[in-house]
Design a protein around this motif. Sequence first.
Motif, mmCIF file in Angstrom:
data_model
loop_
_atom_site.group_PDB
_atom_site.id
_atom_site.type_symbol
_atom_site.label_atom_id
_atom_site.label_comp_id
_atom_site.label_asym_id
_atom_site.label_seq_id
_atom_site.Cartn_x
_atom_site.Cartn_y
_atom_site.Cartn_z
ATOM 1 N N SER A 1 33.129 37.947 35.857
ATOM 2 C CA SER A 1 31.721 38.329 36.020
ATOM 3 C C SER A 1 31.459 38.983 37.373
ATOM 4 C CB SER A 1 30.812 37.108 35.843
ATOM 5 O OG SER A 1 31.296 36.042 36.619
ATOM 6 N N LYS A 2 32.407 38.823 38.305
ATOM 7 C CA LYS A 2 32.331 39.526 39.591
ATOM 8 C C LYS A 2 33.759 39.886 40.000
ATOM 9 C CE LYS A 2 31.058 38.687 44.414
ATOM 10 N NZ LYS A 2 30.629 37.671 45.374
ATOM 11 N N GLY A 3 34.000 41.185 40.168
ATOM 12 C CA GLY A 3 35.366 41.651 40.435
ATOM 13 C C GLY A 3 35.934 41.146 41.754
ATOM 14 N N SER A 4 35.158 41.312 42.819
ATOM 15 C CA SER A 4 35.612 40.862 44.142
ATOM 16 C C SER A 4 34.444 40.985 45.113
ATOM 17 C CB SER A 4 36.783 41.724 44.636
ATOM 18 O OG SER A 4 36.310 43.037 44.910
ATOM 19 N N GLU A 5 34.659 40.526 46.331
ATOM 20 C CA GLU A 5 33.614 40.624 47.354
ATOM 21 C C GLU A 5 33.328 42.097 47.662
ATOM 22 O OE1 GLU A 5 32.672 37.207 48.235
ATOM 23 O OE2 GLU A 5 31.004 38.617 48.327
ATOM 24 N N LYS A 6 34.428 42.901 47.733
ATOM 25 C CA LYS A 6 34.280 44.316 48.075
ATOM 26 C C LYS A 6 33.665 45.115 46.936
ATOM 27 C CE LYS A 6 38.015 44.833 51.364
ATOM 28 N NZ LYS A 6 39.454 44.907 51.338
ATOM 29 N N ASP A 7 34.051 44.790 45.717
ATOM 30 C CA ASP A 7 33.548 45.513 44.544
ATOM 31 C C ASP A 7 33.056 44.489 43.514
ATOM 32 O OD1 ASP A 7 33.001 47.044 42.377
ATOM 33 O OD2 ASP A 7 34.991 47.948 42.204
ATOM 34 N N PRO A 8 31.777 44.082 43.647
ATOM 35 C CA PRO A 8 31.289 42.967 42.812
ATOM 36 C C PRO A 8 31.042 43.300 41.347
ATOM 37 C CG PRO A 8 29.611 43.690 44.383
ATOM 38 C CD PRO A 8 30.777 44.598 44.573
ATOM 39 N N ARG A 9 31.323 44.546 40.938
ATOM 40 C CA ARG A 9 31.057 44.880 39.527
ATOM 41 C C ARG A 9 31.891 44.001 38.591
ATOM 42 N NH1 ARG A 9 32.563 50.967 39.146
ATOM 43 N NH2 ARG A 9 34.145 50.179 40.568
ATOM 44 N N PRO A 10 31.278 43.550 37.491
ATOM 45 C CA PRO A 10 32.061 42.749 36.534
ATOM 46 C C PRO A 10 33.089 43.620 35.826
ATOM 47 C CG PRO A 10 29.836 43.137 35.694
ATOM 48 C CD PRO A 10 29.871 43.748 37.059
ATOM 49 N N MET A 11 34.150 43.007 35.325
ATOM 50 C CA MET A 11 35.112 43.787 34.539
ATOM 51 C C MET A 11 34.497 44.056 33.168
ATOM 52 S SD MET A 11 38.858 42.461 35.592
ATOM 53 C CE MET A 11 39.377 42.497 37.309
ATOM 54 N N PRO A 12 34.661 45.267 32.642
ATOM 55 C CA PRO A 12 33.936 45.650 31.422
ATOM 56 C C PRO A 12 34.336 44.865 30.170
ATOM 57 C CG PRO A 12 35.498 47.366 32.083
ATOM 58 C CD PRO A 12 35.472 46.364 33.186
ATOM 59 N N LYS A 13 35.584 44.381 30.133
ATOM 60 C CA LYS A 13 36.024 43.656 28.924
ATOM 61 C C LYS A 13 36.619 42.318 29.343
ATOM 62 C CE LYS A 13 38.711 47.017 27.281
ATOM 63 N NZ LYS A 13 39.627 47.736 26.401
ATOM 64 N N LEU A 14 36.764 41.418 28.399
ATOM 65 C CA LEU A 14 37.472 40.168 28.694
ATOM 66 C C LEU A 14 38.914 40.518 29.051
ATOM 67 C CD1 LEU A 14 36.212 37.841 25.795
ATOM 68 C CD2 LEU A 14 35.181 38.274 28.042
ATOM 69 N N VAL A 15 39.511 39.740 29.950
ATOM 70 C CA VAL A 15 40.877 40.069 30.389
ATOM 71 C C VAL A 15 41.821 38.893 30.126
ATOM 72 C CG1 VAL A 15 40.140 41.683 32.185
ATOM 73 C CG2 VAL A 15 40.437 39.261 32.767
ATOM 74 N N ALA A 16 43.111 39.211 29.978
ATOM 75 C CA ALA A 16 44.127 38.156 29.806
ATOM 76 C C ALA A 16 44.356 37.528 31.178
ATOM 77 C CB ALA A 16 45.411 38.756 29.252
ATOM 78 N N SER A 17 44.009 36.259 31.326
ATOM 79 C CA SER A 17 44.077 35.635 32.660
ATOM 80 C C SER A 17 45.508 35.468 33.145
ATOM 81 C CB SER A 17 43.363 34.284 32.648
ATOM 82 O OG SER A 17 43.963 33.422 31.718
ATOM 83 N N CYS A 18 46.486 35.475 32.228
ATOM 84 C CA CYS A 18 47.877 35.316 32.673
ATOM 85 C C CYS A 18 48.410 36.604 33.285
ATOM 86 C CB CYS A 18 48.759 34.887 31.509
ATOM 87 S SG CYS A 18 48.946 36.140 30.229
ATOM 88 N N ARG A 19 47.724 37.716 33.040
ATOM 89 C CA ARG A 19 48.211 39.014 33.516
ATOM 90 C C ARG A 19 47.249 39.681 34.498
ATOM 91 N NH1 ARG A 19 52.445 41.888 31.063
ATOM 92 N NH2 ARG A 19 54.033 40.349 30.630
ATOM 93 N N THR A 20 46.180 38.989 34.887
ATOM 94 C CA THR A 20 45.215 39.608 35.799
ATOM 95 C C THR A 20 45.223 38.857 37.125
ATOM 96 O OG1 THR A 20 43.880 40.077 33.846
ATOM 97 C CG2 THR A 20 42.813 40.399 35.983
ATOM 98 N N GLY A 21 45.424 39.591 38.197
ATOM 99 C CA GLY A 21 45.509 38.966 39.520
ATOM 100 C C GLY A 21 44.124 38.663 40.098
ATOM 101 N N VAL A 22 44.057 37.650 40.960
ATOM 102 C CA VAL A 22 42.775 37.306 41.582
ATOM 103 C C VAL A 22 42.492 38.246 42.761
ATOM 104 C CG1 VAL A 22 42.807 34.868 40.947
ATOM 105 C CG2 VAL A 22 43.884 35.591 43.079
ATOM 106 N N MET A 23 41.216 38.425 43.054
ATOM 107 C CA MET A 23 40.784 39.206 44.221
ATOM 108 C C MET A 23 39.866 38.307 45.035
ATOM 109 S SD MET A 23 41.954 42.347 43.583
ATOM 110 C CE MET A 23 40.965 43.618 44.316
#
Length: 334
Positions: free
Chosen positions: A59-81
């Motif tokens: 729901s929030k990409g990161s502190e620098k770019d707070p835009r949410p990701m447009p689609k649900l993502v596979a949490s095992c393959r998506t890195g944290v920011m």
Amino acid sequence: MSEKVKVTIDGITVEVEAGMSILNAARQIGGEVVPPAMCYYSKLEGSGGKCRTCLVKVSKGSEKDPRPMPKLVASCRTGVMDGMEVQNITSPEVIEARKGVVEMLLINHPLDCPICDQAGECHLQDLSYEHGLAKTRYEFERRTFDKIDIGDKIQLHMTRCILCYRCVYVADQITEQRVHGVLGRGDASEISTYIEKAVDNDFSGNMIDVCPVGALTDRTFRFKNRVWFTKPVDAHRDCPTCKGKVTLWYKGEDVIRVTGRKDEFGEVEDFICNTCRFETKKTSDWVIEGPRHIANTSVISSNHYETLKPLPVIQNNPVLIESNKVEFERATKI
Ligand code: SF4
Ligand code: FES
């Protein structure tokens, strides 16, 4: 020292190493926040990204770019920011999507839990209880396969396979020679051993432990018992091939199965060799450590043997070994 970032999952903030996946960050928190994972396996390089059960909402990409990701993502393959905000069980969208994924996995997987050896420790069975529909919308014939013996200790029932690829990674990464893989594409994909060549190397039995469903089963244990009637006990031996740390599954005084020790995420702590798994099934082969802790959410914990005094860890101490024998006999008699 590696860089740390802050990520918030279902309202709980945790500080983890930069580059860690969302799934592993959630595992640092533990409990309900952890998304289910049917194909990712932390000890197998490259695993994950196949089953989509671990979908989450960013729901929030990161502190620098707070835009949410447009689609649900596979949490095992998506890195944290740093500053990322993630929703798992707090997102109705994720729960709805997970239901769809389970329905999809169950299109071909038979609901034969009453006769499946994996029942009671099957991740798909748990997911079906949590998210599954009581009926199917699928009108076509399900794909079915004959059972294949992979060597004299393992049986493959491809009808139950969800093509998570974990067994292929085991064959690739922890046995000396890979002799099986996934052949075909789409509906025709299947695990094959190339002309049914037996997988007969020291660590092939680990495929059974990593299989999240009942597609790969232990032929020395098949139909011997339901897992919830057995008593799991941690034990070790001085093994020249592996660490020799296992769980013995007792029925009365007999060891009917030996497996690796699984952690709270259903992954083995250490891979074990075939000698420990298949050839050493006498209590005298092992130094007993004590009852295996089983989460009370698991049907296996219906044996209340853990209410007994926990057994001491034995380290060649004759007094402890003697007292352990008494405790162990009590534990296996109940
Ligand atoms: S046999 Fe089991 S471990 Fe192998 S791909 Fe199928 S479900 Fe995964
Ligand atoms: S566990 Fe992430 S896609 Fe399967």
